[in-house]
Design a protein around this motif. Sequence first.
Motif, PDB file in Angstrom:
ATOM      1  N   ARG A  44       0.830  -1.214   0.000  1.00 31.32           N
ATOM      2  CA  ARG A  44       0.000   0.000   0.000  1.00 31.32           C
ATOM      3  C   ARG A  44       0.862   1.261   0.000  1.00 31.32           C
ATOM      4  NH1 ARG A  44      -4.994  -1.901   4.013  1.00 31.32           N
ATOM      5  NH2 ARG A  44      -6.206  -2.874   2.316  1.00 31.32           N
ATOM      6  N   HIS A  45       2.026   1.177   0.582  1.00 29.86           N
ATOM      7  CA  HIS A  45       2.971   2.292   0.499  1.00 29.86           C
ATOM      8  C   HIS A  45       3.592   2.375  -0.896  1.00 29.86           C
ATOM      9  CE1 HIS A  45       6.506   4.792   1.196  1.00 29.86           C
ATOM     10  NE2 HIS A  45       7.236   3.799   0.727  1.00 29.86           N
ATOM     11  N   LEU A  46       3.913   1.217  -1.473  1.00 27.63           N
ATOM     12  CA  LEU A  46       4.655   1.162  -2.730  1.00 27.63           C
ATOM     13  C   LEU A  46       3.784   1.482  -3.948  1.00 27.63           C
ATOM     14  CD1 LEU A  46       7.494   0.518  -3.763  1.00 27.63           C
ATOM     15  CD2 LEU A  46       6.810  -1.896  -3.915  1.00 27.63           C
ATOM     16  N   ALA A  47       2.529   1.070  -3.936  1.00 22.76           N
ATOM     17  CA  ALA A  47       1.674   1.212  -5.116  1.00 22.76           C
ATOM     18  C   ALA A  47       1.571   2.651  -5.607  1.00 22.76           C
ATOM     19  CB  ALA A  47       0.296   0.630  -4.836  1.00 22.76           C
ATOM     20  N   PRO A  48       1.255   3.634  -4.762  1.00 19.86           N
ATOM     21  CA  PRO A  48       1.192   4.997  -5.292  1.00 19.86           C
ATOM     22  C   PRO A  48       2.541   5.531  -5.759  1.00 19.86           C
ATOM     23  CG  PRO A  48       0.872   4.991  -2.914  1.00 19.86           C
ATOM     24  CD  PRO A  48       0.823   3.569  -3.361  1.00 19.86           C
ATOM     25  N   VAL A  49       3.621   4.993  -5.225  1.00 23.49           N
ATOM     26  CA  VAL A  49       4.955   5.417  -5.658  1.00 23.49           C
ATOM     27  C   VAL A  49       5.193   4.997  -7.111  1.00 23.49           C
ATOM     28  CG1 VAL A  49       7.432   5.157  -5.291  1.00 23.49           C
ATOM     29  CG2 VAL A  49       5.901   5.381  -3.330  1.00 23.49           C
ATOM     30  N   VAL A  50       4.923   3.724  -7.424  1.00 26.23           N
ATOM     31  CA  VAL A  50       5.178   3.258  -8.793  1.00 26.23           C
ATOM     32  C   VAL A  50       4.193   3.884  -9.773  1.00 26.23           C
ATOM     33  CG1 VAL A  50       6.344   1.124  -8.113  1.00 26.23           C
ATOM     34  CG2 VAL A  50       3.853   1.109  -8.397  1.00 26.23           C
ATOM     35  N   VAL A  51       2.943   4.090  -9.340  1.00 29.15           N
ATOM     36  CA  VAL A  51       1.973   4.750 -10.217  1.00 29.15           C
ATOM     37  C   VAL A  51       2.420   6.182 -10.510  1.00 29.15           C
ATOM     38  CG1 VAL A  51      -0.380   5.658 -10.349  1.00 29.15           C
ATOM     39  CG2 VAL A  51       0.012   3.317  -9.571  1.00 29.15           C
ATOM     40  N   ARG A  52       2.828   6.906  -9.485  1.00 29.68           N
ATOM     41  CA  ARG A  52       3.292   8.286  -9.671  1.00 29.68           C
ATOM     42  C   ARG A  52       4.478   8.333 -10.641  1.00 29.68           C
ATOM     43  NH1 ARG A  52       7.420  10.568  -7.124  1.00 29.68           N
ATOM     44  NH2 ARG A  52       7.337   9.074  -5.388  1.00 29.68           N
ATOM     45  N   ARG A  53       5.428   7.438 -10.459  1.00 34.25           N
ATOM     46  CA  ARG A  53       6.607   7.448 -11.322  1.00 34.25           C
ATOM     47  C   ARG A  53       6.254   7.076 -12.759  1.00 34.25           C
ATOM     48  NH1 ARG A  53      10.930   4.344  -7.270  1.00 34.25           N
ATOM     49  NH2 ARG A  53      11.121   6.050  -5.750  1.00 34.25           N
ATOM     50  N   ALA A  54       5.356   6.096 -12.943  1.00 37.42           N
ATOM     51  CA  ALA A  54       4.973   5.691 -14.302  1.00 37.42           C
ATOM     52  C   ALA A  54       4.228   6.816 -15.011  1.00 37.42           C
ATOM     53  CB  ALA A  54       4.118   4.428 -14.253  1.00 37.42           C
ATOM     54  N   VAL A  55       3.312   7.474 -14.306  1.00 34.72           N
ATOM     55  CA  VAL A  55       2.568   8.582 -14.910  1.00 34.72           C
ATOM     56  C   VAL A  55       3.504   9.739 -15.226  1.00 34.72           C
ATOM     57  CG1 VAL A  55       0.778  10.315 -14.533  1.00 34.72           C
ATOM     58  CG2 VAL A  55       0.371   7.934 -13.852  1.00 34.72           C
ATOM     59  N   ALA A  56       4.406  10.063 -14.314  1.00 36.88           N
ATOM     60  CA  ALA A  56       5.352  11.150 -14.560  1.00 36.88           C
ATOM     61  C   ALA A  56       6.222  10.857 -15.776  1.00 36.88           C
ATOM     62  CB  ALA A  56       6.216  11.378 -13.324  1.00 36.88           C
ATOM     63  N   ALA A  57       6.662   9.607 -15.922  1.00 35.19           N
ATOM     64  CA  ALA A  57       7.460   9.227 -17.099  1.00 35.19           C
ATOM     65  C   ALA A  57       6.639   9.359 -18.371  1.00 35.19           C
ATOM     66  CB  ALA A  57       7.983   7.802 -16.943  1.00 35.19           C
ATOM     67  N   ALA A  58       5.360   8.953 -18.309  1.00 36.23           N
ATOM     68  CA  ALA A  58       4.488   9.058 -19.479  1.00 36.23           C
ATOM     69  C   ALA A  58       4.266  10.521 -19.863  1.00 36.23           C
ATOM     70  CB  ALA A  58       3.155   8.368 -19.200  1.00 36.23           C
ATOM     71  N   VAL A  59       4.086  11.382 -18.881  1.00 28.57           N
ATOM     72  CA  VAL A  59       3.911  12.816 -19.154  1.00 28.57           C
ATOM     73  C   VAL A  59       5.167  13.392 -19.799  1.00 28.57           C
ATOM     74  CG1 VAL A  59       3.671  15.079 -18.063  1.00 28.57           C
ATOM     75  CG2 VAL A  59       2.164  13.194 -17.384  1.00 28.57           C
ATOM     76  N   ALA A  60       6.319  13.020 -19.270  1.00 27.20           N
ATOM     77  CA  ALA A  60       7.580  13.513 -19.840  1.00 27.20           C
ATOM     78  C   ALA A  60       7.730  13.079 -21.291  1.00 27.20           C
ATOM     79  CB  ALA A  60       8.760  13.010 -19.006  1.00 27.20           C
ATOM     80  N   HIS A  61       7.393  11.824 -21.581  1.00 26.07           N
ATOM     81  CA  HIS A  61       7.475  11.350 -22.956  1.00 26.07           C
ATOM     82  C   HIS A  61       6.465  12.066 -23.850  1.00 26.07           C
ATOM     83  CE1 HIS A  61       9.383   7.279 -21.636  1.00 26.07           C
ATOM     84  NE2 HIS A  61      10.305   8.166 -21.932  1.00 26.07           N
ATOM     85  N   ALA A  62       5.256  12.301 -23.318  1.00 22.88           N
ATOM     86  CA  ALA A  62       4.236  12.990 -24.103  1.00 22.88           C
ATOM     87  C   ALA A  62       4.674  14.413 -24.452  1.00 22.88           C
ATOM     88  CB  ALA A  62       2.913  13.017 -23.334  1.00 22.88           C
ATOM     89  N   ARG A  63       5.330  15.074 -23.511  1.00 27.52           N
ATOM     90  CA  ARG A  63       5.847  16.417 -23.801  1.00 27.52           C
ATOM     91  C   ARG A  63       6.916  16.356 -24.888  1.00 27.52           C
ATOM     92  NH1 ARG A  63       6.090  18.103 -17.433  1.00 27.52           N
ATOM     93  NH2 ARG A  63       4.067  19.205 -17.352  1.00 27.52           N
ATOM     94  N   GLU A  64       7.749  15.359 -24.835  1.00 27.56           N
ATOM     95  CA  GLU A  64       8.775  15.201 -25.869  1.00 27.56           C
ATOM     96  C   GLU A  64       8.128  14.996 -27.238  1.00 27.56           C
ATOM     97  OE1 GLU A  64      11.177  11.963 -24.638  1.00 27.56           O
ATOM     98  OE2 GLU A  64      12.081  13.023 -22.938  1.00 27.56           O
ATOM     99  N   MET A  65       7.079  14.170 -27.263  1.00 25.99           N
ATOM    100  CA  MET A  65       6.412  13.911 -28.540  1.00 25.99           C
ATOM    101  C   MET A  65       5.755  15.181 -29.074  1.00 25.99           C
ATOM    102  SD  MET A  65       7.208  10.803 -28.979  1.00 25.99           S
ATOM    103  CE  MET A  65       6.244  10.422 -30.432  1.00 25.99           C
ATOM    104  N   ARG A  66       5.145  15.972 -28.178  1.00 26.80           N
ATOM    105  CA  ARG A  66       4.504  17.221 -28.596  1.00 26.80           C
ATOM    106  C   ARG A  66       5.531  18.211 -29.112  1.00 26.80           C
ATOM    107  NH1 ARG A  66      -1.076  17.842 -29.335  1.00 26.80           N
ATOM    108  NH2 ARG A  66      -2.072  16.223 -28.078  1.00 26.80           N
ATOM    109  N   ASN A  67       6.716  18.199 -28.499  1.00 26.53           N
ATOM    110  CA  ASN A  67       7.750  19.158 -28.888  1.00 26.53           C
ATOM    111  C   ASN A  67       8.630  18.644 -30.020  1.00 26.53           C
ATOM    112  OD1 ASN A  67       6.904  20.927 -26.881  1.00 26.53           O
ATOM    113  ND2 ASN A  67       8.274  20.018 -25.348  1.00 26.53           N
ATOM    114  N   GLY A  68       8.384  17.390 -30.444  1.00 25.96           N
ATOM    115  CA  GLY A  68       9.158  16.821 -31.534  1.00 25.96           C
ATOM    116  C   GLY A  68      10.584  16.509 -31.194  1.00 25.96           C
ATOM    117  N   THR A  69      10.853  16.223 -29.879  1.00 27.96           N
ATOM    118  CA  THR A  69      12.210  15.910 -29.455  1.00 27.96           C
ATOM    119  C   THR A  69      12.363  14.457 -29.115  1.00 27.96           C
ATOM    120  OG1 THR A  69      11.638  16.454 -27.157  1.00 27.96           O
ATOM    121  CG2 THR A  69      12.538  18.210 -28.529  1.00 27.96           C
TER     122      THR A  69
END
Length: 294
Positions: free
Chosen positions: A269-294
């Motif tokens: 229960r401690h670990l689950a929100p940690v991995v979800v937060r990190r996975a979503v943050a990584a997905a957002v970072a990649h999405a920004r890269e795709m939007r910016n064409g980098t």
Amino acid sequence: MKPPPFTYCDPESVDEAVALKSEFGVGALVLAGGQSLLPMLSMRLVRPRALIDINKIGDLQRIEHRDGVLEVGAGVRQYELEDHTTVGALVPLLPEAAGCVGHIETRHRGTVGGSLAHADPAAELPCTAVALHAVLVVQGRSGTRALAAQDFFRGRLTTALEPDEVLVAVRYPVPPPTAGHGFVEVARRAGDLALAGAAAVVDLDGDGRIAAASVGALGIADTPVRAAEVENALIGEAPAEETIARAAQRIVPSVTSQDDLHATLAYRRHLAPVVVRRAVAAAVAHAREMRNGT
């Protein structure tokens, strides 16, 4: 130990495999990569009447893209998800997750369908199937039917497959080219089953807000979890760190795995929100890269 006695069958077509499954019913097990099944046989945790080896069925070893869907045959080896150019270009979450499955040696034998049909809730490919809204295609005496991944997994090592059915393919809808992905898991050692993990796909709108989000989690319940509450808390929001962290906390009620040799319920229960937060943050970072064409 040695496996118990069984009838070995070596079909060359899906129809033949289905006929054998129909003949032997619940007493038949399908051998694909064998990375989970063979140890279970050796320890006599399973005692099948028949073992149906599907490795000669070429139709199960195809990867095809058509009409916005990536179809992966059940017999495709797991390492192919890492190495296949089309898979990496269209559904990049798959090679990232596949690289966390066991070790390279096991991925060269293990199959996509084998992992899905085994239905270990701590496995990576069932989680990605749920996160990607995949459809699993099964064939039995009555024909072919398609099941949403979320409906396919019924419990720990339990699926919706009928006794006469064989899993033949998995269909992954191709995410938009602007979507980003993230996959995170925590295990005691590289190659071990994860204590908890998460997969995420995120798309941003023109204002940088989250237009679409899909999140799956593994290792926290008896099935891979579709984190709908997390998704709902993300959509329409600007992806600030605190917003992602607050949304990730919504996974906690879905953590139902009991204490075991690897981790306690409280730790997961401690670990689950940690991995979800990190996975979503990584997905957002990649999405920004795709939007910016980098």
